[in-house]
Design a protein around this motif. Structure first.
Motif, mmCIF file in Angstrom:
data_model
loop_
_atom_site.group_PDB
_atom_site.id
_atom_site.type_symbol
_atom_site.label_atom_id
_atom_site.label_comp_id
_atom_site.label_asym_id
_atom_site.label_seq_id
_atom_site.Cartn_x
_atom_site.Cartn_y
_atom_site.Cartn_z
ATOM 1 N N ILE A 1 24.915 18.399 -33.023
ATOM 2 C CA ILE A 1 24.904 18.397 -34.494
ATOM 3 C C ILE A 1 23.595 19.036 -34.911
ATOM 4 N N SER A 2 23.688 20.198 -35.499
ATOM 5 C CA SER A 2 22.477 20.915 -35.902
ATOM 6 C C SER A 2 21.884 20.267 -37.151
ATOM 7 N N LEU A 3 20.603 19.912 -37.070
ATOM 8 C CA LEU A 3 19.891 19.460 -38.280
ATOM 9 C C LEU A 3 19.125 20.640 -38.864
ATOM 10 N N LYS A 4 19.686 21.833 -38.721
ATOM 11 C CA LYS A 4 19.021 23.064 -39.144
ATOM 12 C C LYS A 4 19.929 23.904 -40.044
ATOM 13 N N THR A 5 20.721 23.252 -40.846
ATOM 14 C CA THR A 5 21.498 24.006 -41.824
ATOM 15 C C THR A 5 20.523 24.868 -42.621
ATOM 16 N N VAL A 6 20.893 26.139 -42.784
ATOM 17 C CA VAL A 6 19.970 27.080 -43.430
ATOM 18 C C VAL A 6 19.513 26.540 -44.788
ATOM 19 N N MET B 1 26.979 8.342 -41.834
ATOM 20 C CA MET B 1 28.249 9.015 -41.537
ATOM 21 C C MET B 1 28.278 9.554 -40.112
ATOM 22 N N ILE B 2 27.114 9.948 -39.595
ATOM 23 C CA ILE B 2 27.069 10.337 -38.173
ATOM 24 C C ILE B 2 27.357 9.105 -37.314
ATOM 25 N N ALA B 3 26.827 7.961 -37.728
ATOM 26 C CA ALA B 3 27.095 6.724 -36.972
ATOM 27 C C ALA B 3 28.602 6.445 -36.930
ATOM 28 N N ASP B 4 29.293 6.711 -38.034
ATOM 29 C CA ASP B 4 30.753 6.546 -38.047
ATOM 30 C C ASP B 4 31.408 7.499 -37.042
ATOM 31 N N LEU B 5 30.944 8.755 -37.052
ATOM 32 C CA LEU B 5 31.478 9.749 -36.110
ATOM 33 C C LEU B 5 31.254 9.304 -34.672
ATOM 34 N N VAL B 6 30.060 8.770 -34.443
ATOM 35 C CA VAL B 6 29.681 8.322 -33.107
ATOM 36 C C VAL B 6 30.636 7.228 -32.631
ATOM 37 N N GLN C 1 37.728 16.797 -26.149
ATOM 38 C CA GLN C 1 37.864 18.175 -26.627
ATOM 39 C C GLN C 1 38.844 18.240 -27.798
ATOM 40 N N ARG C 2 39.906 17.464 -27.707
ATOM 41 C CA ARG C 2 40.942 17.537 -28.755
ATOM 42 C C ARG C 2 40.434 17.031 -30.102
ATOM 43 N N ASP C 3 39.319 16.253 -30.086
ATOM 44 C CA ASP C 3 38.759 15.739 -31.343
ATOM 45 C C ASP C 3 37.764 16.703 -31.994
ATOM 46 N N LEU C 4 37.436 17.771 -31.305
ATOM 47 C CA LEU C 4 36.399 18.676 -31.828
ATOM 48 C C LEU C 4 36.723 19.216 -33.228
ATOM 49 N N PRO C 5 37.967 19.628 -33.512
ATOM 50 C CA PRO C 5 38.246 20.123 -34.869
ATOM 51 C C PRO C 5 37.991 19.055 -35.936
ATOM 52 N N ALA C 6 38.378 17.815 -35.656
ATOM 53 C CA ALA C 6 38.159 16.743 -36.643
ATOM 54 C C ALA C 6 36.662 16.482 -36.827
ATOM 55 N N SER D 1 35.147 19.284 -38.840
ATOM 56 C CA SER D 1 35.520 19.163 -40.251
ATOM 57 C C SER D 1 34.652 18.101 -40.949
ATOM 58 N N ARG D 2 34.439 16.981 -40.277
ATOM 59 C CA ARG D 2 33.596 15.921 -40.858
ATOM 60 C C ARG D 2 32.147 16.413 -41.003
ATOM 61 N N LEU D 3 31.679 17.167 -40.028
ATOM 62 C CA LEU D 3 30.309 17.682 -40.114
ATOM 63 C C LEU D 3 30.170 18.693 -41.251
ATOM 64 N N GLN D 4 31.216 19.475 -41.449
ATOM 65 C CA GLN D 4 31.185 20.427 -42.581
ATOM 66 C C GLN D 4 30.980 19.673 -43.894
ATOM 67 N N ALA D 5 31.667 18.549 -44.028
ATOM 68 C CA ALA D 5 31.560 17.762 -45.265
ATOM 69 C C ALA D 5 30.150 17.204 -45.443
ATOM 70 N N LEU D 6 29.449 17.021 -44.327
ATOM 71 C CA LEU D 6 28.073 16.491 -44.386
ATOM 72 C C LEU D 6 27.029 17.602 -44.466
ATOM 73 N N ASP D 7 27.474 18.849 -44.480
ATOM 74 C CA ASP D 7 26.576 20.005 -44.442
ATOM 75 C C ASP D 7 25.752 20.009 -43.152
ATOM 76 N N LEU D 8 26.389 19.584 -42.068
ATOM 77 C CA LEU D 8 25.704 19.519 -40.771
ATOM 78 C C LEU D 8 26.479 20.289 -39.703
ATOM 79 N N ALA D 9 27.182 21.326 -40.130
ATOM 80 C CA ALA D 9 28.033 22.055 -39.189
ATOM 81 C C ALA D 9 27.493 23.450 -38.879
#
Lengths: 101, 553
Positions: B334-339, B353-358, B381-386, B389-397
């Motif tokens: 999880i990149s903490l370097k969003t531009v 929310m990362i804790a929820d993902l974890v 691997q099969r959970d990677l898209p989900a 998507s959750r990281l995108q919502a957090l601006d951490l993708a």
């Protein structure tokens, strides 16, 4: 040629919460703009000496003098460090001093 | 994960109570600031530019979801809603009140955390590879040894008042993700010619004012001897290091002053003595007991089947997803370097929310990397898209792990009392300049590391491009360094020349990168090209604006 001494201000941190403070007329204020500017180095040194009273009574820590310039009534620290210390971080809006500058 | 036993819990609870008493006595004036300062530093509490800063230990970068939620809670209740992950894989809060610290420590203790060994001249929090226990590359999980070192070093009576701080890291792979060679001492788990697993020990690395790459102390230390060997190195350092000059107190200075051969001779003598007494042999059953805490989770029997998605997902997968030891699983960074964001910062909401993902996807565990990112070590691997998507919502993708916008930056003059210049805005400027993901991918692996002072918390010596902030008569300037590396091919960056102004440094970096793109050979990283062509051509392009101004001015 002797260097012209910039005016000075006196600052400290409040012991219990770390808040940045500035010296003004024998006490402390939260905002740079409300702080006292000493054109005379002797007056600045005297304020620093007087402020040790609050170091001893454990209300402030880390007292020191820093250089400022005043133009059109606006105080601006000479060093970037003190500008940032007065306003808070330049990268977020959470600086608790910001509203006092 | 390691769980506190009765002794650990009692020890941490006692420290909280002890510090509560110390704070009360300080506020009441029973002890002076000079007396209090070393006590607060032993509990990770600094007085910074604006306020107190509390540094919380994250041993070997491993956190449970419960611990991460607690950090979010502290951020929300006691700070300003965010925290900063550091290059020591710790977490810092920037706006802490002294009066709240005993309660914060108590909250931390409730989730088996503390701030001990995050400051002061002691053995600091031990770090390790953030992919530990998940990567197929490793000989074995380095965290059991890191935990044993943590227990051995916590309040070790002989090493509580060292000449200076002492940082230890543990790795177990050929590819070094933990910057082992820049540590005071590091242990690399290796296999000898006979196939036996043991430990290579290096010492004398470090950044700061006088950077050095660590040198080998022993190619192979037997398992049961490791604590005896580490103690021997520490003892020689503690006895023989200079205490008269604060710039010459680290072990790197000692080793380079007496020479590595002499250092080895002294260490071997101490090692033999410690072994003779037999007091520090590591019992196999104790190693097994600690190792059991880090036993691999029960992975499902899954086939390798990496999902495909849209371009955004594929970009992220390319850089932020790594191979896992178990089929059907992956490691996700999880990149903490969003531009545009502050490198290493996470808000309380993001942490929650990362804790929820974890919990949902990574078997309850998350890691902190020294590059100031977070890692989900065990995801299907099969959970990677989900997850994406959750990281995108957090601006951490941000799909930028290892790319030019994955910048290490210390807090710098925006927060730090020691800094000479700001680091964060420079990182943000450079990231914005290279925001285009296609351009980042074209550039490839390029590590930029920025420090706001010579203490080098931002690892600038180890940057492929390193940036050091300096103060020139109260104004910020930035020196460029090229050719550093913190990986297995470690090297110290070369200083280019005079510094650039605040508004020039990002442009200078861009000119350097453009030149690399123009002259690189197939497959060359920036670092490889630099090592091939040297500083001169990069220096010419970096300073070209100034030269143009000089000729036309």
């Amino acid at each position: 040629m002797a260097k012209v001494q910039d005016p000075q201000m006196l600052t400290a941190n409040r012991l219990r919460d770390g808040e940045v403070l500035y010296w003004a007329k024998g006490g402390w204020v939260l905002g740079l703009k409300d702080g006292e500017v000493f054109a005379d180095p002797k007056a600045a040194d005297a304020a620093l000496a007087e402020s040790q009273r609050d170091v001893k009574n454990n209300t402030v820590v880390a007292t020191y003098l820093f250089d400022v310039r005043v133009a059109d009534g606006v105080i601006k620290p000479v060093k970037e460090r003190e500008i940032i210390r007065a306003k808070g971080p330049t990268v977020r809006g959470e600086g608790k001093q910001a509203s006092h500058v | 994960m390691y769980r506190y036993d009765e002794f650990d819990a009692k020890f941490v609870a006692e420290r909280v109570a002890q510090f509560r008493g110390q704070v009360e006595r300080r506020l009441a004036g029973a002890i002076t600031e000079d007396e209090f300062k070393p006590l607060r530093l032993m509990n990770g509490l600094y007085l910074q530019l604006h306020a107190y800063m509390l540094r919380i230990a994250v041993p070997y970068g491993t956190l449970s979801s419960k611990q991460l939620r607690k950090l979010a809670h502290i951020a929300r209740v006691y700070d300003k809603g965010f925290g900063h992950f550091t290059t020591r894989t710790n977490l810092q809060f920037n706006w802490i009140k002294l009066v709240d610290v005993p309660d914060i420590l108590s909250e931390l203790a409730s989730v088996e955390m503390h701030c001990i060994q995050t400051s002061g001249n002691c053995i600091r929090n031990v770090t390790a590879d953030q992919f530990a226990g998940a990567t197929p590359e490793e000989i074995e999980d380095p965290r059991p040894l890191a935990e044993i070192i943590r227990q051995w070093s916590s309040l070790h009576p002989e090493f509580v008042f060292l000449a200076r701080k002492f940082k230890i890291a543990v790795g177990a792979t050929e590819h070094d993700r933990a910057a082992l060679l820049y540590h005071d001492m590091a242990v690399d788990i290796v296999r000898n010619a006979e196939g036996q697993v043991g430990y290579k020990v290096v010492a004398g690395g470090g950044m700061g004012r006088t950077p050095y790459i660590a040198q080998t102390m022993s190619e192979f230390v037997e398992r049961e001897d490791i604590l005896a060997y580490l103690e021997a190195v520490l003892r020689v350092y503690n006895q023989d290091s200079r205490r008269d000059n604060k710039h010459k107190q680290r072990i790197k200075i000692l080793i380079n002053a007496i020479g590595v051969e002499e250092m080895r001779r002294r260490v071997d003598r101490e090692f033999a003595e410690i072994k003779r007494t037999g007091s520090l042999q590591l019992p196999a059953e104790e190693l097994a007991r600690i190792t059991a805490y880090f036993a691999p989770p029960q992975f499902e029997a899954l086939p390798d089947n990496m999902p495909f998605g849209d371009k955004a997902f594929e970009d992220w997968k390319k850089t932020n997803v790594a191979r896992h030891r178990a089929p059907g699983y992956a490691i996700a960074t999880i990149s903490l370097k969003t531009v545009g964001q502050i490198p290493g910062d996470a808000s309380a909401d993001q942490m929650d929310m990362i804790a929820d993902l974890v919990d949902e996807y990574s078997l309850g565990e998350v890691r902190v990397s020294h590059e100031q990112n977070l890692v989900l070590p065990h995801v299907r691997q099969r959970d990677l898209p989900a997850i994406f998507s959750r990281l995108q919502a957090l601006d951490l993708a941000a799909p930028n792990s290892g790319l030019i916008t994955d910048i290490i930056a210390c807090p710098g003059l925006d927060y730090c009392d020691l800094a000479n210049a700001r680091s964060i805005p420079i990182a943000q400027d450079i990231a914005k300049k290279f925001a285009d993901i296609g351009r980042q991918q074209e550039i490839g692996e390029l590590k930029i590391k920025i420090s706001g002072c010579i203490n080098a918390c931002g690892h600038h010596h180890a940057g492929h491009i390193g940036i050091l902030g300096v103060d020139k008569k109260g104004v910020e300037f930035y020196q460029l360094q090229l050719g550093g590396s913190g990986a297995e091919d470690a090297s110290i960056g070369d200083i280019m020349g005079p510094g650039f102004g605040e508004h020039e440094i990002a442009n200078a970096v861009e000119r350097v990168v453009n030149h690399y793109l123009a002259v690189r050979k197939d497959g060359e990283r920036f670092l490889d090209t630099y090592r091939r062509v040297g500083m001169e051509p990069f220096k010419n392009v970096a300073y070209q604006e100034q030269m143009y101004a000089a000729h036309t001015g």
